[in-house]
Design a protein around this motif. Sequence first.
Motif, mmCIF file in Angstrom:
data_model
loop_
_atom_site.group_PDB
_atom_site.id
_atom_site.type_symbol
_atom_site.label_atom_id
_atom_site.label_comp_id
_atom_site.label_asym_id
_atom_site.label_seq_id
_atom_site.Cartn_x
_atom_site.Cartn_y
_atom_site.Cartn_z
ATOM 1 N N MET A 7 34.691 44.847 31.276
ATOM 2 C CA MET A 7 34.387 43.420 31.274
ATOM 3 C C MET A 7 35.527 42.620 31.901
ATOM 4 S SD MET A 7 33.077 41.092 28.162
ATOM 5 C CE MET A 7 31.421 40.585 28.550
ATOM 6 N N ILE A 8 36.764 42.952 31.574
ATOM 7 C CA ILE A 8 37.917 42.246 32.143
ATOM 8 C C ILE A 8 37.994 42.464 33.642
ATOM 9 C CG2 ILE A 8 40.454 42.229 32.185
ATOM 10 C CD1 ILE A 8 40.322 42.754 29.136
ATOM 11 N N ILE A 9 37.760 43.685 34.092
ATOM 12 C CA ILE A 9 37.797 43.966 35.528
ATOM 13 C C ILE A 9 36.684 43.211 36.242
ATOM 14 C CG2 ILE A 9 37.421 45.782 37.252
ATOM 15 C CD1 ILE A 9 38.948 47.673 35.359
ATOM 16 N N THR A 10 35.494 43.185 35.664
ATOM 17 C CA THR A 10 34.376 42.468 36.276
ATOM 18 C C THR A 10 34.670 40.979 36.368
ATOM 19 O OG1 THR A 10 32.839 44.106 35.404
ATOM 20 C CG2 THR A 10 31.900 42.026 36.144
ATOM 21 N N LEU A 11 35.181 40.405 35.291
ATOM 22 C CA LEU A 11 35.521 38.980 35.313
ATOM 23 C C LEU A 11 36.610 38.690 36.343
ATOM 24 C CD1 LEU A 11 35.460 38.167 31.495
ATOM 25 C CD2 LEU A 11 33.834 37.394 33.232
ATOM 26 N N ALA A 12 37.587 39.585 36.467
ATOM 27 C CA ALA A 12 38.655 39.397 37.452
ATOM 28 C C ALA A 12 38.114 39.471 38.880
ATOM 29 C CB ALA A 12 39.751 40.445 37.243
ATOM 30 N N ALA A 15 36.223 36.292 39.585
ATOM 31 C CA ALA A 15 37.175 35.197 39.783
ATOM 32 C C ALA A 15 37.849 35.283 41.147
ATOM 33 C CB ALA A 15 38.218 35.201 38.669
ATOM 34 N N MET A 16 38.160 36.503 41.604
ATOM 35 C CA MET A 16 38.759 36.659 42.936
ATOM 36 C C MET A 16 37.774 36.274 44.036
ATOM 37 S SD MET A 16 41.227 39.975 42.863
ATOM 38 C CE MET A 16 40.605 40.980 41.543
ATOM 39 N N ALA A 40 26.639 36.417 41.296
ATOM 40 C CA ALA A 40 27.061 37.701 40.727
ATOM 41 C C ALA A 40 26.051 38.206 39.705
ATOM 42 C CB ALA A 40 28.438 37.559 40.080
ATOM 43 N N ALA A 41 25.522 37.309 38.876
ATOM 44 C CA ALA A 41 24.537 37.725 37.868
ATOM 45 C C ALA A 41 23.253 38.213 38.531
ATOM 46 C CB ALA A 41 24.242 36.571 36.912
ATOM 47 N N VAL A 42 22.812 37.521 39.564
ATOM 48 C CA VAL A 42 21.581 37.930 40.261
ATOM 49 C C VAL A 42 21.783 39.264 40.964
ATOM 50 C CG1 VAL A 42 20.049 37.338 42.185
ATOM 51 C CG2 VAL A 42 20.644 35.605 40.493
ATOM 52 N N ILE A 43 22.909 39.432 41.622
ATOM 53 C CA ILE A 43 23.193 40.695 42.321
ATOM 54 C C ILE A 43 23.272 41.852 41.323
ATOM 55 C CG2 ILE A 43 24.970 41.955 43.626
ATOM 56 C CD1 ILE A 43 23.324 40.110 45.354
ATOM 57 N N LEU A 44 23.954 41.660 40.212
ATOM 58 C CA LEU A 44 24.070 42.738 39.230
ATOM 59 C C LEU A 44 22.732 43.042 38.574
ATOM 60 C CD1 LEU A 44 27.520 41.939 37.646
ATOM 61 C CD2 LEU A 44 26.909 43.939 38.996
ATOM 62 N N TYR A 45 21.918 42.039 38.361
ATOM 63 C CA TYR A 45 20.583 42.284 37.817
ATOM 64 C C TYR A 45 19.764 43.117 38.808
ATOM 65 C CZ TYR A 45 15.845 41.502 36.172
ATOM 66 O OH TYR A 45 14.565 41.693 35.752
ATOM 67 N N LEU A 87 27.140 37.140 33.174
ATOM 68 C CA LEU A 87 26.489 36.075 32.402
ATOM 69 C C LEU A 87 27.510 35.240 31.636
ATOM 70 C CD1 LEU A 87 23.244 37.671 30.933
ATOM 71 C CD2 LEU A 87 23.475 36.088 32.843
ATOM 72 N N THR A 88 28.545 35.885 31.111
ATOM 73 C CA THR A 88 29.611 35.169 30.421
ATOM 74 C C THR A 88 30.335 34.234 31.384
ATOM 75 O OG1 THR A 88 29.902 37.032 28.910
ATOM 76 C CG2 THR A 88 31.726 35.457 29.062
ATOM 77 N N TYR A 89 30.641 34.725 32.573
ATOM 78 C CA TYR A 89 31.289 33.904 33.596
ATOM 79 C C TYR A 89 30.397 32.722 33.977
ATOM 80 C CZ TYR A 89 34.107 32.802 37.693
ATOM 81 O OH TYR A 89 34.907 32.173 38.602
ATOM 82 N N LEU A 90 29.112 32.990 34.143
ATOM 83 C CA LEU A 90 28.161 31.936 34.505
ATOM 84 C C LEU A 90 28.070 30.879 33.402
ATOM 85 C CD1 LEU A 90 25.958 30.821 36.390
ATOM 86 C CD2 LEU A 90 24.346 32.342 35.240
ATOM 87 N N ALA A 91 27.982 31.307 32.160
ATOM 88 C CA ALA A 91 27.895 30.360 31.045
ATOM 89 C C ALA A 91 29.178 29.539 30.933
ATOM 90 C CB ALA A 91 27.622 31.107 29.746
#
Length: 106
Positions: A7-12, A15-16, A40-45, A87-91
């Motif tokens: 999760m931390i790597i994905t959020l990083a 963010a980059m 990012a959420a749409v692509i990962l979905y 989703l967390t980043y989006l929210a």
Amino acid sequence: MKYAIIMIITLAVIAMVNLAMASLFQISFLDASFLVGLFAAVILYYVNSSNNPFTKSIDADIQSETGIKVQTKRGHFTRGVSFYAALTYLAGAAIITLVVYWDLFF
């Protein structure tokens, strides 16, 4: 522990990408954050779904080489930690954008 690291790597990474898009288009980090999070959420979905063109292409290659028809499932989506991170980043981006631009929205 493994899920927290993913999760931390994905959020990083998100963010980059957000920082790169903001500097490329010369807009603020906050302005780009909601759209990058949504993208990012749409692509990962889409990537985590079993009924996408990439999976169908691999199935077609296997079928053409072996001559055996590959059994396919109906559209199946696997929710992974990276999708929940997006989703967390989006929210978070939506809430911060709403707070910062409250006067413009209402």
